[in-house]
Scaffold this motif. Structure first.
Motif, short mmCIF file in Angstrom:
data_model
loop_
_atom_site.label_atom_id
_atom_site.label_comp_id
_atom_site.label_asym_id
_atom_site.label_seq_id
_atom_site.Cartn_x
_atom_site.Cartn_y
_atom_site.Cartn_z
N VAL A 86 0.84 -1.20 0.00
CA VAL A 86 0.00 0.00 0.00
C VAL A 86 0.87 1.25 0.00
O VAL A 86 0.61 2.21 -0.74
N ALA A 87 1.93 1.26 0.82
CA ALA A 87 2.81 2.42 0.89
C ALA A 87 3.46 2.71 -0.45
O ALA A 87 3.48 3.86 -0.92
N ILE A 88 4.01 1.68 -1.08
CA ILE A 88 4.69 1.88 -2.36
C ILE A 88 3.69 2.23 -3.47
O ILE A 88 4.00 3.00 -4.39
N THR A 89 2.48 1.69 -3.39
CA THR A 89 1.44 2.06 -4.34
C THR A 89 1.15 3.56 -4.24
O THR A 89 1.00 4.25 -5.26
N LEU A 90 1.09 4.09 -3.02
CA LEU A 90 0.86 5.52 -2.84
C LEU A 90 2.06 6.34 -3.30
O LEU A 90 1.91 7.44 -3.85
N VAL A 91 3.26 5.83 -3.07
CA VAL A 91 4.47 6.49 -3.58
C VAL A 91 4.40 6.58 -5.10
O VAL A 91 4.69 7.63 -5.69
N ASN A 92 4.01 5.49 -5.74
CA ASN A 92 3.90 5.48 -7.20
C ASN A 92 2.79 6.42 -7.68
O ASN A 92 2.91 7.04 -8.75
N THR A 93 1.73 6.53 -6.90
CA THR A 93 0.65 7.47 -7.22
C THR A 93 1.17 8.90 -7.17
O THR A 93 0.88 9.72 -8.05
N TYR A 94 1.94 9.21 -6.14
CA TYR A 94 2.56 10.53 -6.00
C TYR A 94 3.47 10.83 -7.18
O TYR A 94 3.43 11.93 -7.76
#
Length: 281
Positions: A86-94
């Protein structure tokens, strides 16, 4: 955006099936885990919370002065595969928002909104009620953290892996594989209902490069009974009834604290990265 084709319904899966029984999936573990890290960062020596109580993804973007955001921020966010994913998915979203031409502050605001939507949908399925319309100015406290720790009955010790060569299972307490980036099918798998106990893997967590073995159930019991009025055994007994369909989440003795925790986390007053349209009381 990752998972976009599946929609948030698939992302978070139903926390309650039509019969009212709790039915969490692996994605929920990651969402709830990252939520916890974003509002709580426990200093064991000083026995204080060092996070800012707000759901602004400070756990990713502000940890160590923002030097680790591209790695998921706080090292705790890489200690198990669901939270890491989830954290890396949000990083990729950013990163996607940056690539579209948004300034860093605006890109973070947009990423926070994505996470808020995930949390809102999770909340509404979990408590079977609409997300609160107003927030609370109060900061989160130890009783709130105790209430959230009570849900650790949810944590799966092992999950299935799909479409991977020579790997069909993942032990979530194994630090060597904690940074496994889970695929959509792995995230969507349902967990067993609450049963009033922790999976055995969490009662014997091996700390790398040491002879230390931790029992999360015992750690939680000590915290809960030191910093709140709850009794851990009673909390687990209630959750077992939820898992058996004999109680709803709203009937838990700590449901009010869980509800208040979400309201506190959503107060955006004075926060540069959170929306300002939710009234704080």
């Amino acid at each position: 955006m990752r998972f976009a084709k599946l929609g948030f319904s698939f992302l978070l899966a139903a926390l309650f099936c039509s019969q009212g029984l709790a039915s969490f999936n692996v994605q929920d573990v990651g969402v709830i885990g990252l939520f916890s890290h974003d509002v709580f960062a426990w200093d064991h020596k000083k026995e204080v919370n060092t996070e800012n109580s707000r759901l602004d993804l400070s756990t990713i973007f502000d940890y160590e002065n923002g030097s680790r955001w591209h790695l998921g921020g706080n090292t705790k966010n890489a200690e198990n595969a669901p939270v890491y994913t989830v954290a890396i998915t949000l990083v990729n979203t950013y990163k996607k928002f940056l690539a579209e031409g948004h300034k860093p502050v605006e890109a973070r605001k947009l990423t926070v909104l994505v996470f808020h939507e995930m949390v809102r949908e999770s909340y509404e399925r979990a408590l079977q009620e609409k997300f609160p319309e107003t927030a609370l100015r109060e900061h989160v406290n130890n009783v709130d953290q105790a209430a959230l720790r009570g849900l650790h009955d949810l944590l799966p010790g092992r999950i299935k892996l799909y479409d991977r060569t020579f790997r069909s299972e993942l032990k979530l307490t194994n630090f060597m594989t904690a940074k496994t980036f889970l695929n959509d099918r792995e995230l969507a798998q349902d967990l067993k209902p609450f049963d009033g106990d922790y999976d055995p893997e969490y009662k014997a967590i091996e700390i790398p490069f040491s002879n230390v073995v931790l029992n999360l159930k015992e750690i939680d019991r000590k915290f809960i009974e030191k910093f709140s009025h709850f009794k851990h055994d009673q909390m687990l007994a209630e959750l077992a009834k939820v898992g058996a369909g004999e109680m709803t989440m709203q009937q838990l003795s700590f449901a009010a604290e869980l509800r208040g925790l979400f309201r506190k986390a959503m107060c955006g007053e004075g926060n540069a990265y959170m929306p300002q349209d939710m009234i704080c009381e």
